[in-house]
Each structure stands twice: as structure tokens, then as C-alpha cells.
Design an enzyme around this catalytic site. Sequence first.
Site, short mmCIF file in Angstrom:
data_model
loop_
_atom_site.label_atom_id
_atom_site.label_comp_id
_atom_site.label_asym_id
_atom_site.label_seq_id
_atom_site.Cartn_x
_atom_site.Cartn_y
_atom_site.Cartn_z
CB CYS A 7 -0.97 -0.02 1.19
SG CYS A 7 -0.19 0.07 2.82
CG ASN A 10 4.46 -1.65 5.17
OD1 ASN A 10 5.57 -1.93 5.57
ND2 ASN A 10 3.50 -2.54 5.13
CB CYS A 12 -3.55 1.82 7.25
SG CYS A 12 -3.28 3.31 8.24
NE ARG A 13 -4.48 1.56 1.92
CZ ARG A 13 -4.34 2.28 0.83
NH1 ARG A 13 -5.25 2.20 -0.13
NH2 ARG A 13 -3.31 3.09 0.68
CB SER A 14 0.32 -3.43 2.84
OG SER A 14 1.16 -2.47 3.43
CG ASP A 117 -5.17 5.63 2.94
OD1 ASP A 117 -5.22 5.14 4.09
OD2 ASP A 117 -4.24 6.35 2.54
P1 4NP Z 1 -1.73 2.88 4.17
O1 4NP Z 1 -2.31 4.26 4.76
O2 4NP Z 1 -1.23 3.20 2.78
O3 4NP Z 1 -2.91 1.99 4.15
O4 4NP Z 1 -0.63 2.46 5.11
C1 4NP Z 1 -1.54 5.44 4.86
C2 4NP Z 1 -0.79 5.65 5.98
C3 4NP Z 1 -0.03 6.81 6.08
C4 4NP Z 1 -0.04 7.72 5.06
C5 4NP Z 1 -0.78 7.48 3.93
C6 4NP Z 1 -1.53 6.34 3.83
N1 4NP Z 1 0.73 8.91 5.19
O5 4NP Z 1 0.64 9.76 4.29
O6 4NP Z 1 1.48 9.08 6.15
#
Ligand code: 4NP
Length: 155
Positions: A7, A10, A12-14, A117
Site C-alpha cells: 500500500c 505500509n 494501515c492496509r498492507s 485508504d
Molecule cells: P496505508 O495508509 O497506505 O494503508 O498504510 C496510509 C498511511 C499513512 C499515510 C498514507 C496512507 N501517510 O501519508 O502518512
Amino acid sequence: MKILMVCLGNICRSPLAEGIMQHLSDEQGLNWTVDSAGTGSWHVGEGPDKRSVRAARNHGVDISKQVCRQFKTKDFDHFDHVFVMDKNNMNDVLNMARNDDEAQKVKLLLGDKIVPDPYYDDNQFEPVFELIEGGCKDIIKELRSLTQPSPKERA
Ligand code: 4NP
């Protein structure tokens, strides 16, 4: 089978996808390796977002010991499949593929839908868990049907 979940952050989702896929494949006695990475580098070295840890724990999956890392081109050497959460991840990972074989490894986790997200909405973590769990179950079914010997081969 070696599977990489990707994702943006790295956190939240992955990490959820890694934890769920490892949990399900272990449960089914499959000898699969599952890892995850982000296309971005902001959170490298950190653990997963607490909201993802909690959502996973509510379903009996422990992701608390994962450590965030960034996706790298060499991941194509190691993994058979790279599952991405959305179209931006898809573009970013495909841009790093060195050839067609590597590009072929990259697919959306949900096939034709994206995993949204949840970072800016606390209420999205539970639905995102369920979306990812459904996607992982479908992938296991699909990959097992491709790798299991046919009845004729088994005989
Ligand atoms: P993820 O979510 O891609 O599912 O891990 C996010 C976590 C942090 C950020 C963006 C998306 N960020 O911009 O810090």
C-alpha cells in the site's frame, strides 16, 4: 508461494493484508511466506497504525510485531505475487518493474476494486479489514486451484 502486500504507507492496509493472508494460509496448512511494504518511506521502521493493530486483534490476528519498510525493485526477485491496494500503488509498483514478467506479478488485491485508504477515518478500519479478508480468501482459492494437482495427476 511468496506473496507481497503493498500500500502507500505500509502502516494501515498492507500490514492487515500481510497478517490476514499469513493467518489464513497457516490455518490451511499452506507453506506460504507473506510480507508487506509501502511505496512511500514516511513510516519506515515504525510498527503498524494502532487502529489496524486493534482491528486485527479483534479478529484474532496479531500484526503488532510488523515493521514498516519501503517497496524496492529487488522485491520482484523474491516474490511470486505482488498485491496492491489501489491504482496509485499499482502505478508506482509497475513503474519499478524491469520487464513484463515482473509487471505480470502485480495485481489489485480485490481484482477489480480498490481497498480505500482508512488513514483519515477511524470508522473505516473494520470495513477495510473485512474487504481485505474477503480478497485474501478469494486469492487463496484461486492460487490453490492453480497449484493443486488435478484428480488425474493425483491418481
Ligand atoms: P496505508 O495508509 O497506505 O494503508 O498504510 C496510509 C498511511 C499513512 C499515510 C498514507 C496512507 N501517510 O501519508 O502518512
